[in-house]
Design an enzyme around this catalytic site. Sequence first.
Site, PDB file in Angstrom:
ATOM      1  CG  HIS A 262      69.961  94.491  61.777  1.00 37.56           C
ATOM      2  ND1 HIS A 262      68.764  94.962  62.263  1.00 37.56           N
ATOM      3  CD2 HIS A 262      69.801  93.168  61.563  1.00 37.56           C
ATOM      4  CE1 HIS A 262      67.897  93.961  62.331  1.00 37.56           C
ATOM      5  NE2 HIS A 262      68.505  92.859  61.921  1.00 37.56           N
TER       6      HIS A 262
ATOM      7  CG  ASP B 267      68.678  98.094  63.371  1.00 41.61           C
ATOM      8  OD1 ASP B 267      69.571  97.296  63.726  1.00 41.61           O
ATOM      9  OD2 ASP B 267      67.725  97.742  62.661  1.00 41.61           O
TER      10      ASP B 267
ATOM     11  CB  SER C 198      67.250  90.667  59.813  1.00 39.42           C
ATOM     12  OG  SER C 198      68.005  90.460  61.000  1.00 39.42           O
TER      13      SER C 198
END
Length: 367
Positions: free
Chosen positions: A335, A332, A47
Amino acid sequence: MGAAATATTSSSCSMAATAIVVFIAFVAAATATAASPVPAIYVFGDSLADVGNNNHLPTLLRADFPHNGIDYPGSKATGRFSNGKNSVDFLAENLGLATSPPYLALTSSRNPNYVNGVNFASGGAGVSNATNKGQCISFDKQLDYFSSVSASLVQSLGQAQASAHLAKSLFAVTIGSNDIIHYAKSNPGSGDPSPQQFADALVQTLTGQLQRLYGLGARKLVFLGTGPVGCCPSLRELSAAKACSAVANDASVRYNAGAASLLAGMAASHADMHYALFDSSSALLQYIDQPAAHGFAEAKAACCGLGDMNAKIGCTPLSFYCANRTDHVFWDFYHPTETTARMLTATAFDGSAPLIFPVNIRQLSAI
Ligand SMILES: *[C@@H]1O[C@H](CO)[C@@H](O)[C@H](O)[C@H]1NC(C)=O
Ligand SMILES: *[C@@H]1O[C@H](CO)[C@@H](O)[C@H](O)[C@H]1NC(C)=O
């Protein structure tokens, strides 16, 4: 180019307009060649590098909804796990290239163009096939996809030109964080693999994967090591003292060390292979340990989320988000913010050892 094409269709003097379009295309191509030392970037990973592949999967691991993308051009939630751009956007920007498009967006088009780079990264992916199985494109599967992209390039360019193209291109890899998160969350105790045993097993699998990448034509490898995974809000939140998970950080350091010897060994046995390894762990720890010195006010809690440290749930439309995203290290619970990603990429691009070695990305690109 869009404006020039419109001019062609609306002009009554199509010969002159065509000549202008050809001339503009020629100048644009010449400028692009002069501006970028590499023709394309092929991206693999999780991600931290996903630019929309997971939007095309039936998965819970996605970011194609607000408040993700709140600072992206047009406030668009693109599938990036960020408030804005991520590291591979900044890598491309630094090289004067457009961000490589997600593989699963390309394959849905009739005539996919793989020459300008492709991004195979998928949120949740790990070195191990078992990590988030069924929820993402595993690294092995990303390599399967690249194998068909490589075959397609050979078909369209011919073997010699395809090999030359890939040899000049950058191959960016960021993988391992999800394996480490799963390991740390399993609460390893006596009888479980130690952080060193865990890292060794991971690096053993990574060895086969990077050798496969070399076999498929990669010659310039950018390896972004795992960060101080134990300091992400999600793992901090698990401890009463809100301290970084020592097990996760330890595993990350050991994995990065294993990756460093793997890459050094590969370069020693392949004279035509070059790499740049970024020690994301040390680089990001500098921001976390001395936030103010790096322009940050908050290096522990997430900007977007809910509950303790905004780390109980991820960034969804129902989550709270902070007013100032440029003073937060973390977007978040897992990340970094766009600001963090921009700063880390700048260091990887133009910095020096020991954070980026044996060469930085600018130097690797120029080889
Ligand atoms: C992981 O899955 C791929 C298929 O994408 C397979 O080729 C590979 O052998 C698997 N690796 C392991 C270690 O199971
Ligand atoms: C946001 O934080 C940055 C970094 O601390 C600061 O320079 C900036 O002034 C802040 N912006 C606002 C609107 O408060």
